[in-house]
Design an enzyme around this catalytic site. Structure first.
Site, PDB file in Angstrom:
ATOM      1  N   GLY A   1       0.737  -1.224  -0.089  1.00 49.32           N
ATOM      2  CA  GLY A   1      -0.035   0.220  -0.083  1.00 49.32           C
ATOM      3  C   GLY A   1       0.885   1.176  -0.051  1.00 49.32           C
TER       4      GLY A   1
ATOM      5  NE  ARG B   1      -2.211  -4.522  -0.971  1.00 48.04           N
ATOM      6  CZ  ARG B   1      -1.755  -3.925   0.279  1.00 48.04           C
ATOM      7  NH1 ARG B   1      -0.832  -4.414   0.947  1.00 48.04           N
ATOM      8  NH2 ARG B   1      -2.068  -2.704   0.720  1.00 48.04           N
TER       9      ARG B   1
ATOM     10  CG  ASP C   1       3.372 -10.035   4.688  1.00 47.53           C
ATOM     11  OD1 ASP C   1       3.866 -10.777   5.847  1.00 47.53           O
ATOM     12  OD2 ASP C   1       2.112  -9.948   4.586  1.00 47.53           O
TER      13      ASP C   1
ATOM     14  CB  ILE D   1       0.107   4.382   6.505  1.00 44.06           C
ATOM     15  CG1 ILE D   1      -1.196   3.504   6.239  1.00 44.06           C
ATOM     16  CG2 ILE D   1       0.401   5.200   5.508  1.00 44.06           C
ATOM     17  CD1 ILE D   1      -2.388   3.978   6.212  1.00 44.06           C
TER      18      ILE D   1
ATOM     19  CE1 TYR E   1     -26.828  14.293  11.609  1.00 50.44           C
ATOM     20  CE2 TYR E   1     -25.308  16.098  11.237  1.00 50.44           C
ATOM     21  CZ  TYR E   1     -26.660  15.643  11.024  1.00 50.44           C
ATOM     22  OH  TYR E   1     -27.788  15.847  10.065  1.00 50.44           O
TER      23      TYR E   1
ATOM     24  NE  ARG F   1      -4.340  -7.608   6.975  1.00 57.01           N
ATOM     25  CZ  ARG F   1      -5.654  -7.953   6.895  1.00 57.01           C
ATOM     26  NH1 ARG F   1      -6.444  -7.553   5.856  1.00 57.01           N
ATOM     27  NH2 ARG F   1      -5.973  -8.804   7.750  1.00 57.01           N
TER      28      ARG F   1
ATOM     29  CD  GLU G   1     -10.222   9.167   3.000  1.00 58.95           C
ATOM     30  OE1 GLU G   1      -9.915   8.286   3.361  1.00 58.95           O
ATOM     31  OE2 GLU G   1     -11.551   9.229   2.979  1.00 58.95           O
TER      32      GLU G   1
HETATM   33  P1  FBP Z   1       0.718  -1.895   3.540  1.00 60.40           P
HETATM   34  O1  FBP Z   1       0.769  -2.866   4.772  1.00 60.40           O
HETATM   35  O2  FBP Z   1       0.998  -2.864   2.375  1.00 60.40           O
HETATM   36  O3  FBP Z   1       1.604  -0.664   3.911  1.00 60.40           O
HETATM   37  O4  FBP Z   1      -0.794  -1.528   3.419  1.00 60.40           O
HETATM   38  C1  FBP Z   1      -1.476  -1.283   4.586  1.00 60.40           C
HETATM   39  C2  FBP Z   1      -3.033  -0.703   4.064  1.00 60.40           C
HETATM   40  O5  FBP Z   1      -2.971   0.575   3.888  1.00 60.40           O
HETATM   41  C3  FBP Z   1      -3.975  -1.118   5.219  1.00 60.40           C
HETATM   42  O6  FBP Z   1      -3.952  -0.141   6.290  1.00 60.40           O
HETATM   43  C4  FBP Z   1      -5.075  -1.281   4.521  1.00 60.40           C
HETATM   44  O7  FBP Z   1      -5.999  -2.303   5.113  1.00 60.40           O
HETATM   45  C5  FBP Z   1      -4.597  -1.898   3.209  1.00 60.40           C
HETATM   46  O8  FBP Z   1      -3.358  -1.221   2.821  1.00 60.40           O
HETATM   47  C6  FBP Z   1      -5.635  -1.747   2.040  1.00 60.40           C
HETATM   48  O9  FBP Z   1      -4.999  -2.265   0.676  1.00 60.40           O
HETATM   49  P2  FBP Z   1      -5.671  -1.905  -0.572  1.00 60.40           P
HETATM   50  O10 FBP Z   1      -4.608  -0.715  -1.056  1.00 60.40           O
HETATM   51  O11 FBP Z   1      -5.078  -2.883  -1.361  1.00 60.40           O
HETATM   52  O12 FBP Z   1      -7.113  -1.437  -0.580  1.00 60.40           O
END
Ligand code: FBP
Length: 552
Positions: A81, A145, A176, A204, A243, A252, A426
């Site tokens: 990501g 990925r 990974d 991140i 609200y 993740r 974002e």
């Molecule tokens: P990395 O572990 O590869 O840095 O990615 C993290 C992340 O941003 C997570 O926070 C999120 O769940 C996931 O990537 C989203 O993946 P995608 O970009 O494939 O939607």
């Protein structure tokens, strides 16, 4: 090409390097420490990495290094990501390479690790790099990925690198990708390929860190971006007072992002997945906790609040974790019995009947949208794509149901109006904060020095990050040193240990000590937008998490 005013000005920003890297690049020498051991499972990791296990930690100091000016071709790849600062890692790597020898070349593999396998690359010249300095995104070469993990992948990498006379690969990725970088390094040494591999800690999510890797890059900018948005929403909520905002935040697995954002903004509530797991909370327990807060604030006339929800929450609720694992098994074995059913309602009903009793009942109680999201395709690592599961909406619906019952019983009759948000994408490509711009540039610069020192199987490391940049240290950590054995998809694998939120750590401790006051009052903080120019106490501050972790 059109540029925004900020982009134009940011091109001219000169990232700050650690003091030790500010002198002539030919005068930096690697000082080696004692032999190292893996994080745990020493014999198993040593067995899997016989050629690269036990290497010493390295720290750069002033001295002679005659190999630095050698002409070299280096390949670089972005994996996983996006995270703010990736372009600066490449800029730092390029500047170091070019200042050591202007005839050296840098090749960027396109679209992630698959770019190496396909030999799809572009030369990254000074002119190309200049278009990307201090900007967010990974668009200079893209990312992907694909995993490099089989012997045939490694052999193909060697073939592609040899054909281009590439002597070293820099792999910019998360846990990974760096695990696979270590495997590739081991393969290259074992096969005497002469190709070095250096990793760079990116994500991140903030979960690639330990004693020697103090932070993964991108965390600082992403959390500051989300905190600005959360602060803005808090001010809106505190103004309209009508609200409840449920905000899901990316990450993740670990809840570092949610915790850092909570420390920056002081929301009404923030859930921390690691605590939910430790307390063995059920979905019902979490819903009760939020409902209690809604009721207690409502009784004081406050029909508003902010709830931060970590993206990975669902997999940390023990009963949900079991359900997801059963679903993974079911979907992996599915020969069309489930995927062949076109109608989503019928598909979900069928799944409920195929699951073991407890998981089946839990699945049946979930709203149909969530059921369908749980059945979506898994990512290449076999994981549920948690960013696509709308936990924030699930919680809103369950809290609303609970309040409906309280209303029917005449226990609480106040209003509950909600809004839901998901902040993830974002923040992943924002202009890097000064911290990330400096840190990433330094990581890239250090990656070159590790290569020029003949090292392989190391991850670039810049430490002392809570101090001003001139006091930072630069060096390398053997990747095997960060490894342990874990069960992944049914078998024991040697992997980099993922750093979860430590419930006895200082960042969580500060949060836990303050949260009751935040829940009952309105102690919101409004951090505002990231500032790139101005006083260092506003522009150059590292994350609260990092600062607290390094406080003595
Ligand atoms: P990395 O572990 O590869 O840095 O990615 C993290 C992340 O941003 C997570 O926070 C999120 O769940 C996931 O990537 C989203 O993946 P995608 O970009 O494939 O939607």
């Amino acid at each position: 090409m059109a540029y925004s005013p900020l982009q134009q000005v940011r091109y001219g920003y000169q990232p700050k390097l650690p003091g030790v890297l500010r002198e002539d690049i030919r005068k930096m020498t690697p000082m080696k420490g004692a032999a190292t051991e893996s994080a745990s499972d020493h014999s198993e990791i040593r067995e899997r990495f016989p050629h690269t296990y036990g290497m010493p930690m390295v720290r750069f100091e002033q001295g002679e290094n005659p190999d630095v000016p050698e002409k070299r071709n280096i390949g670089v790849v972005l994996s996983g990501g996006q995270a703010p600062g990736g372009h600066n890692v490449i800029a730092g790597l390029y500047d170091a390479l070019a200042s050591a020898n202007p005839e050296s070349k840098l090749y960027g593999f396109i679209g992630g690790p698959s770019g190496i396998l396909k030999d799809d690359c572009r030369e990254l010249t000074g002119a190309v790099i200049d278009e990307y300095r201090n900007t967010g995104g990974f668009d200079i070469i893209g990312s992907g990925r694909t995993k490099l993990e089989s012997e045939s992948d490694f052999a193909q990498c060697a073939k592609v690198c040899n054909a281009r006379s590439i002597c070293a690969l820099v792999i910019i990725g998360g846990d990974d990708s760096n695990t696979n970088a270590a495997m590739l390094a081991e393969y290259f040494v074992r096969n005497k390929s002469g190709i070095q591999v250096i990793g760079v800690p990116k994500t991140i999510d903030g979960d690639l860190k330990n004693e020697h890797i103090e932070a993964s890059f991108g965390f600082d900018t992403a959390t500051k971006t989300y905190a600005e948005l959360i602060g803005n929403i808090q001010r809106d909520a505190n103004s309209s007072r009508k609200y409840w905002h449920f905000i899901k935040l990316m990450g993740r697995s670990a809840s570092h992002i949610c915790l850092e954002c909570a420390l920056l903004t002081r929301p009404t509530m923030a859930l921390i997945s690691e605590e939910v797991e430790a307390k063995k909370q059920t979905l019902g327990d979490i819903v009760s906790q939020i409902t209690d807060c809604v009721v207690s604030r409502g009784r004081q006339g406050m029909h508003f609040g902010i709830v931060l929800v970590p993206e990975g929450l669902i997999e940390f609720i023990p009963e949900m974790k079991t359900l997801i694992s059963r679903l993974n098994d079911l979907l992996a074995q599915d020969g069309g019995e489930i995927s062949g059913i076109e109608d989503p309602l019928q598909r979900c009903t069928k799944v409920a009947t195929l699951l073991p009793k407890a998981s089946g009942s839990l699945f049946s109680t979930l709203p149909q949208e969530i059921q369908m999201q749980l059945l979506l395709d898994r990512d290449p690592h076999g994981n549920v794509q948690v960013s696509r599961i709308e936990t924030e909406k699930l919680l809103i619906q369950m809290v609303a149901d609970r309040l409906r019952h309280l209303r029917q019983e005449g226990i609480y009759t106040g209003p509950f109006s909600s809004q839901h948000h998901f902040f993830g994408y974002e923040g992943r490509c924002a202009f890097p904060s000064n911290f990330d711009a400096d840190y990433c540039y330094s990581l890239g610069y250090t990656a070159f020095l590790l290569i020029a020192s003949g090292l392989t199987g190391y991850i670039s490391s810049v430490t002392g990050l809570s101090k001003p940049a001139d006091k930072w240290n630069a060096g390398g950590v053997p990747i095997t040193m960060m490894m342990n054995m874990e069960k992944r998809h049914g078998s024991q694998k040697s992997v980099i240990r993922k750093a979860l939120v430590e419930l006895d750590g200082k960042p969580f401790g500060v949060f836990a000590a303050s949260r009751d006051a935040w829940a009952s009052g309105n102690e919101f903080l409004y951090p505002g937008a990231i500032q790139y120019f101005g006083p260092p106490e506003v522009c150059d501050q590292p994350s609260v998490t990092l600062t607290l972790e390094q406080e003595s």
